[in-house]
Design a protein around this motif. Structure first.
Motif, mmCIF file in Angstrom:
data_model
loop_
_atom_site.group_PDB
_atom_site.id
_atom_site.type_symbol
_atom_site.label_atom_id
_atom_site.label_comp_id
_atom_site.label_asym_id
_atom_site.label_seq_id
_atom_site.Cartn_x
_atom_site.Cartn_y
_atom_site.Cartn_z
ATOM 1 N N SER A 184 -12.002 -12.362 -4.578
ATOM 2 C CA SER A 184 -10.813 -12.591 -5.396
ATOM 3 C C SER A 184 -11.093 -12.214 -6.849
ATOM 4 O O SER A 184 -12.213 -12.361 -7.338
ATOM 5 N N GLN A 194 -12.211 -18.941 -2.752
ATOM 6 C CA GLN A 194 -13.206 -17.996 -3.254
ATOM 7 C C GLN A 194 -14.568 -18.674 -3.367
ATOM 8 O O GLN A 194 -15.601 -18.054 -3.071
ATOM 9 N N ASP A 216 -6.589 -9.591 -6.807
ATOM 10 C CA ASP A 216 -5.941 -10.862 -7.137
ATOM 11 C C ASP A 216 -4.754 -11.138 -6.225
ATOM 12 O O ASP A 216 -3.972 -12.049 -6.483
ATOM 13 N N GLN A 221 -5.909 -8.153 -0.218
ATOM 14 C CA GLN A 221 -7.175 -8.471 0.437
ATOM 15 C C GLN A 221 -7.061 -8.276 1.945
ATOM 16 O O GLN A 221 -7.966 -7.731 2.590
#
Length: 283
Positions: A184, A194, A216, A221
């Motif tokens: 992250s 995280q 972010d 992700q």
């Protein structure tokens, strides 16, 4: 003196820039500058020093800003009082929530709610920062920790579980000792999930070099992991229906985050806010 001019000046002070004030007010930054100039002309005072690259308050500007902040809070309190007394299911309700949770969990629930109550206008904001309910940045805030500050009424509505995920082909082709990880960035770098991923990486022996990719955005992700970029820690609500991502075996217990709904206490009796709160409780 017009209150609107003072309101624009107060927004500039709070945001720290013309562009930030413009985003807060939903207008062009040139309008903010024009309103502040009009206020200075009426007061016959220079409130902002424009000589440098960065706009800063003058001494008089700081004094006026303090007075304007108190006036703005009084105006917001009056607005909350009026809105909190509303009994009709009509008007605008703004919900602030983490972006991925807003998109994948809340958005599908708000569409049928709006169909049942056609008088409502629902604004769903995907935000990583905690929207200020005092300043009316939102009427309802969804947060991943219990809110502690402010005159708020909060209710816990559930938990989110986070597990390590990767693309099936990546796990099949990559030995465990060669895994890389997707971490992250930005505000999310300090999140509990995280921290849990960093602990796993440390125990895995990869260290900081193990984070080959960072973002972010939880959705980004997930996209990076699905493309074979490595292992990411992702919420179950995001991965439950994605065959391109699977849970990493032998990862231990999940990281969990509480989900809280918060409103300003002045708004707890407002009918539009109540009906939206009840719908979100059902999530």
């Amino acid at each position: 003196m017009e209150w609107d001019d003072l309101r624009h000046f107060s927004a500039f002070v709070a945001a720290g820039s013309l562009s930030g004030a413009a985003r807060t007010l939903g207008i062009e930054h040139a309008t903010v500058a024009r309103r502040i100039a009009a206020l200075e002309a009426r007061l016959k005072l220079r409130l902002i020093d424009r000589r440098g690259r960065r706009l800063v308050l003058t001494g008089e500007g700081e004094k006026v800003a303090a007075l304007a902040a108190r006036m703005a809070e009084t105006m917001r309190a009056v607005e909350r009082l009026a809105d909190g007394a509303r009994s009709d299911l009509a008007g605008e309700v703004t919900i602030s929530a983490p972006p991925a949770y807003a998109a994948h969990v809340l958005a599908p629930r708000l569409v049928p709610l709006r169909a049942r109550h056609p008088g409502l206008t629902l604004r769903l904001l995907g935000e990583l920062h905690a929207a200020s309910l005092d300043r009316r940045e939102a009427d309802i805030a969804v947060r991943l920790s219990r809110p502690e500050a402010g005159e708020l009424t909060a209710a816990r509505i559930g938990t989110i579980a986070f597990h390590l995920h990767a693309a099936p082909a990546y796990l099949a082709a990559t030995p465990r000792e060669e895994w890389t990880f997707i971490g992250s960035a930005g505000v999310m770098a300090g999140s509990a999930q995280q921290a849990g991923l960093a602990k796993f990486v440390d125990s895995h022996g990869s260290g900081e070099s193990g984070f080959s990719l960072q973002s972010d955005s939880v959705d980004i992700q997930a996209a990076l992991a699905a493309a074979g970029g490595g292992v990411a820690i992702l919420p179950d609500f995001l991965t439950a229906s994605r065959p391109d991502l699977v849970r990493v075996p032998d990862q231990g217990p999940p990281i969990t985050r509480e989900v809280w709904l918060a409103i300003h206490t002045d708004m707890k009796n407002a009918a539009p806010v109540r009906v939206v709160m009840e719908a979100l409780r059902g999530v």
